[in-house]
Design an enzyme around this catalytic site. Structure first.
Site, PDB file in Angstrom:
ATOM      1  N   ASP A 225      -4.239   7.107   9.324  1.00  0.00           N
ATOM      2  CA  ASP A 225      -3.091   6.207   9.366  1.00  0.00           C
ATOM      3  C   ASP A 225      -3.526   4.751   9.237  1.00  0.00           C
ATOM      4  O   ASP A 225      -2.872   3.962   8.555  1.00  0.00           O
ATOM      5  CB  ASP A 225      -2.334   6.398  10.678  1.00  0.00           C
ATOM      6  CG  ASP A 225      -1.459   7.635  10.670  1.00  0.00           C
ATOM      7  OD1 ASP A 225      -0.525   7.686   9.854  1.00  0.00           O
ATOM      8  OD2 ASP A 225      -1.705   8.550  11.464  1.00  0.00           O
ATOM      9  N   SER A 226      -4.615   4.393   9.911  1.00  0.00           N
ATOM     10  CA  SER A 226      -5.064   2.999   9.872  1.00  0.00           C
ATOM     11  C   SER A 226      -5.565   2.619   8.482  1.00  0.00           C
ATOM     12  O   SER A 226      -5.278   1.521   7.983  1.00  0.00           O
ATOM     13  CB  SER A 226      -6.171   2.790  10.909  1.00  0.00           C
ATOM     14  OG  SER A 226      -5.700   3.064  12.211  1.00  0.00           O
TER      15      SER A 226
END
Length: 395
Positions: free
Chosen positions: A168-169
């Protein structure tokens, strides 16, 4: 001082991590980010992980620099209000399952009819097309499908997932980059466009040439633990005081300095020592030499000796070490941010520095729907209209 994204309005419809973090990165540099949440179902990140006095701490980071409003997009009046909000916006960030916005009459075609300059950023597990497009997707699945988990962990252990939102990051960084490219293209064409970003792809791009290796050599990267098949010694080593250090020897000269430091200079003369792959093939012997030397000394002594020898070493930190480290203090990596609920809260600062137009965290994540009346009032809704919409669950 004018921030780089002053005058850019971002409407953040996304939940959990990749999309909201991408919007936060844009907000760090001056974009006016309006976070839209369902009136009865706040962003799940508000309740994700530890909380203080009932206040979710992850949200304080993820919601930084955002105004917060509530809006039920599945209600026709809510969808109509969103279209009004987007009429003069620059960027939309969403991560609904593909087809959801279209079902509400909020697909890119409808939105571009309202605002042809809008950059519609669509983040999903598997992208907008293909056989998996409508599957629910999360970062964990991307970490599994990208090749990351297969190459992570001990050789005789299972594939290993990270204990945080890695995919996600990485996707958030890619999304912020894609938005900036789309805005730059809009400067030339005057038209917005759609960004289609699948969470399974950015993390794969970060994993190096695994596809090219397989294409050209049939090579599949194995799990190696903390080792590398490109050089050695490369590992983490336990010190006498129970703390750990990490050692890297990507350069030949560094490898030689390490072996002299730990008292094994004779290994430098071995024919295999002259290449990184040769050293990697003898990692057991090299690790044993470094490990034995490190194990007899406390961490601070090990780090000081490596620095004196101009060899590459780093202490393995937990968050307590990070907050006490003078290098992070010099960089301003950790910022104390004002917050209406918690007073002050420390968090990671903007992850890079611009000399003339630096980013800034102006406030932590705000309360659910805190700015609803101000934002929709600015669209011309009266207090009575806002109250009526709130009564019906639209706001």
């Amino acid at each position: 001082m004018t921030a780089p994204l002053d005058g850019i309005r971002v409407v953040d419809l996304a939940t959990l991590f990749a999309g909201p973090l991408a919007a936060a990165f844009l907000g760090d540099f001056g974009a006016d980010v309006i976070k839209v949440e369902h009136p009865a179902k706040p962003d799940p990140s508000r309740g994700h992980g530890p909380a203080r006095d009932g206040v979710g701490l992850w949200w304080k980071v993820l919601g930084r620099n955002k105004r917060t409003v509530t809006l039920n997009l599945s209600d026709p009046d809510g969808a109509a209000l969103l279209r009004r909000l987007l009429a003069d916006a620059d960027v939309l960030v969403e991560n609904f399952r593909p087809g959801t916005l279209e079902r509400w009459g909020l697909g890119p075609a409808e939105l571009h009819a309202v605002n042809p300059r809008l950059v519609v950023t669509r983040i999903s597990g598997f992208g907008q097309v293909g056989p998996y497009a409508r599957r629910p997707g999360f970062g964990t699945l991307a970490e599994a499908m990208s090749g990351f988990a297969a190459a992570t962990g001990e050789p005789d252990g299972p594939p290993t997932l990270p204990p945080f939102g890695l995919a996600d990051s990485v996707t958030a960084l890619a999304a912020a980059y894609a938005v900036m490219l789309a805005l730059r293209a809009r400067d030339a064409t005057g038209a917005g466009q759609v960004v289609d970003l699948a969470i399974i792809e950015p993390i794969m791009a970060m994993l190096g040439p695994q596809i090219t290796w397989y294409d050209q050599l049939g090579y599949i990267q194995p799990r190696l633990g903390n080792r590398s098949n490109n050089n050695a010694p490369r590992n983490t080593y336990r010190c006498a005081d129970g703390r750990w250090v990490a050692v890297s020897t990507s350069a030949q000269s560094i490898a030689e300095r390490v072996l002299r430091l730990v008292g094994r200079p004779e290994l430098i003369d071995e024919p295999w020592f002259a290449t990184g792959s040769g050293r990697a093939a003898h990692a057991d012997e090299l690790d044993a030499a470094v490990s034995a030397w490190v194990a007899e000394r406390d961490r601070d002594e090990v780090v000081a000796a490596f620095e004196a020898a101009q060899a590459a070493v780093a202490p393995v930190y937990d968050v307590r070490d990070i907050l006490a480290d003078p290098q992070y203090a010099a960089l301003g990596t950790v910022r104390t941010v004002p917050d209406e609920e918690l007073g002050e809260v420390r968090m990671q600062n903007v992850p890079f520095r611009l000399t003339d137009t630096p980013g800034e965290i102006r406030h932590a994540g705000r309360r659910h729907g805190q700015d609803t009346d101000a934002v929709f009032g600015a669209l011309g809704l009266s207090a009575d209209e806002l109250a009526a919409l709130r009564e019906r669950g639209v706001l």
